[in-house]
Design a protein around this motif. Structure first.
Motif, PDB file in Angstrom:
ATOM      1  N   LEU A  36      -1.423   3.373  -4.325  1.00 18.18           N
ATOM      2  CA  LEU A  36      -1.080   2.570  -3.152  1.00 18.18           C
ATOM      3  C   LEU A  36       0.406   2.209  -3.081  1.00 18.18           C
ATOM      4  N   PRO A  37       1.045   1.792  -4.198  1.00 15.77           N
ATOM      5  CA  PRO A  37       2.487   1.496  -4.103  1.00 15.77           C
ATOM      6  C   PRO A  37       3.320   2.716  -3.695  1.00 15.77           C
ATOM      7  N   VAL A  38       2.893   3.907  -4.107  1.00 15.79           N
ATOM      8  CA  VAL A  38       3.625   5.121  -3.727  1.00 15.79           C
ATOM      9  C   VAL A  38       3.471   5.361  -2.223  1.00 15.79           C
ATOM     10  N   PHE A  39       2.249   5.145  -1.701  1.00 19.38           N
ATOM     11  CA  PHE A  39       2.055   5.257  -0.253  1.00 19.38           C
ATOM     12  C   PHE A  39       2.946   4.261   0.482  1.00 19.38           C
ATOM     13  N   ALA A  40       3.062   3.056  -0.075  1.00 20.43           N
ATOM     14  CA  ALA A  40       3.868   2.017   0.570  1.00 20.43           C
ATOM     15  C   ALA A  40       5.339   2.435   0.635  1.00 20.43           C
ATOM     16  N   VAL A  41       5.843   3.032  -0.436  1.00 23.60           N
ATOM     17  CA  VAL A  41       7.233   3.499  -0.428  1.00 23.60           C
ATOM     18  C   VAL A  41       7.419   4.591   0.625  1.00 23.60           C
ATOM     19  N   ALA A  42       6.462   5.522   0.700  1.00 22.76           N
ATOM     20  CA  ALA A  42       6.545   6.579   1.713  1.00 22.76           C
ATOM     21  C   ALA A  42       6.502   5.995   3.120  1.00 22.76           C
TER      22      ALA A  42
ATOM     23  N   ALA B  33      -6.091   3.227  -6.255  1.00 26.66           N
ATOM     24  CA  ALA B  33      -5.411   1.925  -6.245  1.00 26.66           C
ATOM     25  C   ALA B  33      -4.015   2.045  -6.853  1.00 26.66           C
ATOM     26  N   ALA B  34      -3.882   2.884  -7.890  1.00 23.63           N
ATOM     27  CA  ALA B  34      -2.573   3.073  -8.516  1.00 23.63           C
ATOM     28  C   ALA B  34      -1.607   3.825  -7.597  1.00 23.63           C
TER      29      ALA B  34
ATOM     30  N   VAL C 114     -12.598  14.871  -5.114  1.00 24.35           N
ATOM     31  CA  VAL C 114     -13.741  14.222  -4.457  1.00 24.35           C
ATOM     32  C   VAL C 114     -13.861  12.779  -4.956  1.00 24.35           C
ATOM     33  N   PRO C 115     -13.974  11.802  -4.048  1.00 22.70           N
ATOM     34  CA  PRO C 115     -14.025  10.386  -4.444  1.00 22.70           C
ATOM     35  C   PRO C 115     -15.432   9.979  -4.851  1.00 22.70           C
ATOM     36  N   ASP C 116     -15.874  10.457  -6.004  1.00 24.79           N
ATOM     37  CA  ASP C 116     -17.278  10.280  -6.384  1.00 24.79           C
ATOM     38  C   ASP C 116     -17.478   9.417  -7.621  1.00 24.79           C
ATOM     39  N   GLY C 117     -16.479   8.625  -8.013  1.00 29.63           N
ATOM     40  CA  GLY C 117     -16.656   7.784  -9.184  1.00 29.63           C
ATOM     41  C   GLY C 117     -15.624   6.687  -9.277  1.00 29.63           C
ATOM     42  N   PRO C 118     -15.835   5.745 -10.174  1.00 30.83           N
ATOM     43  CA  PRO C 118     -14.882   4.641 -10.345  1.00 30.83           C
ATOM     44  C   PRO C 118     -13.481   5.111 -10.724  1.00 30.83           C
ATOM     45  N   GLY C 119     -13.398   6.241 -11.443  1.00 23.58           N
ATOM     46  CA  GLY C 119     -12.086   6.758 -11.830  1.00 23.58           C
ATOM     47  C   GLY C 119     -11.233   7.075 -10.622  1.00 23.58           C
TER      48      GLY C 119
END
Length: 390
Positions: A354-360, A351-352, A340-345
């Motif tokens: 995102l580069p993996v999504f870009a490779v995919a 964000a970390a 669940v996207p409920d905090g800064p963590g």
């Protein structure tokens, strides 16, 4: 790599406005990055649901103002379609052939997505996936296709709307929002909001930047003064509507929210689009100077040549990474992918990723870009997909 850059630079027509391709590429990357940041696949009790960090962390709403760049698509699209139609008329090309060529560039790549995801949905159901989970994933992949339908409709209407002043569709949006949100004709509005009024708002909302682009093609709506007027006027109006008019702060849809600025486009979204259009005009000069560099232009040109593939497959890339990671961790949810996207963590973890999504996504482009590359024999290969030559 240097040879590729040199070939791309040498193959580019001398009169091509490279800044238009850069605006289109920036809009594509903004949409992709925005979707990746605000889309959360939550895995709970063996099922998958889609939510958004904007629902749990409303203070992130300004992030949506950075990445929501749809108006730029329609601005550049209106400009290039108007120019293209005028050129076709001058050359004696029939309207039907002109339209078929432009619409084919939009929908050819979509056939591959529909085919792959039809098979994927059947396989998931066959191996026991829950229906609601499959529906959530398929909806996530196919929902961006509304853009293709609207863009195709506006392209088809180019001969009719190319001389319409943007103030007219803007006035229609104002009236539609008064009916929807202003308490006017409540009985009538109740029967219209989910039907005709929704379609009127969609058409009018995206006609505003499209007509701005067509006016640009006619030699109007140009210059830095116009850019500053649109940027400051549209921006101030959008801020006022959100701050004091009761419009949602997020410029993208938020699952479960009672109101949306994009479904259909609200007056806040349209005025924000005017501000984006002004910013695009102001960026033309710096972009033209930057793109004199062959390496910078090569990156923009390649992004444009794969524009539809990037747009149509970016959510598939997110889903693929999430599924592979879940399988690799023996169904243990990972922060930023399955929680669940409920905090800064969660935001930092996403964000970390995102580069993996870009490779995919690059893998998806390598696999499916051939569907976008197929072109009519008479069409130059270097012409980008979404809007054609500029």
């Amino acid at each position: 790599m240097r040879d590729l850059v040199a070939r791309i630079d040498a193959a580019t027509p001398v009169g091509r406005d490279r800044a238009l391709d850069a605006l289109r590429a920036l809009a594509i990357l903004g949409v992709v990055a925005g979707h990746w940041m605000v889309t959360a696949l939550v895995v709970e009790s063996g099922s998958v649901r889609v939510t958004s960090p904007l629902r749990h962390l409303p203070e992130l709403a300004p992030l949506s103002w950075v990445f929501q760049a749809l108006a730029v698509f329609f601005l550049v699209g209106g400009l290039v379609a108007a120019r293209s139609h005028l050129r076709a008329r001058t050359e004696g090309v029939p309207y039907g052939r002109w339209l078929a060529g432009r619409v084919a560039r939009l929908f050819r790549p979509a056939v591959a997505v529909l085919t792959v995801w039809t098979g994927a949905a059947l396989v998931m159901l066959a191996v026991g996936a829950r229906l609601e989970s499959v529906q959530a994933l398929v909806k996530l992949v196919l929902s961006p296709m509304w853009f293709l339908l609207v863009f195709a409709a506006l392209t088809a209407a180019t001969p009719l709307v190319s001389r319409v002043h943007p103030a007219w569709p803007l006035a229609v949006v104002v009236c539609a929002d008064l009916v929807r949100y202003g308490g006017l004709a409540e009985g009538l509005a109740g029967g219209l909001v989910g039907g005709p009024l929704w379609w009127v708002s969609v058409a009018a909302g995206w006609l505003v930047p499209y007509c701005l682009g067509a006016a640009w093609a006619r030699g109007r709506m140009q210059g830095r003064a116009t850019g500053w007027a649109l940027l400051l006027g549209g921006g101030a109006a959008a801020v006022a509507l959100v701050g004091w008019g009761g419009y949602p702060a997020a410029m993208v849809g938020v699952p479960g929210a009672p109101l949306s600025n994009l479904d259909p486009p609200s007056l806040a979204a349209v005025t924000f689009g005017l501000a984006q259009s002004g910013a695009a005009l102001l960026l033309l000069g710096p972009l033209r100077r930057l793109l004199r560099r062959p390496a910078a232009w090569a990156a923009v040109a390649l992004a444009n040549l794969a524009a539809m593939t990037i747009f149509l497959w970016h959510q598939t890339a997110l889903i693929a990474v999430s599924a592979i990671a879940l399988f690799a961790t023996d169904s243990s949810p990972l922060t930023g992918l399955h929680t669940v996207p409920d905090g800064p963590g969660w935001v930092l973890a996403r964000a970390a990723w995102l580069p993996v999504f870009a490779v995919a996504l690059l893998v998806c482009c390598a696999a499916f870009h051939a569907h976008e590359r197929v072109r009519p024999p008479a069409e130059p290969v270097a012409r980008p997909p979404l809007a054609g030559s500029s």
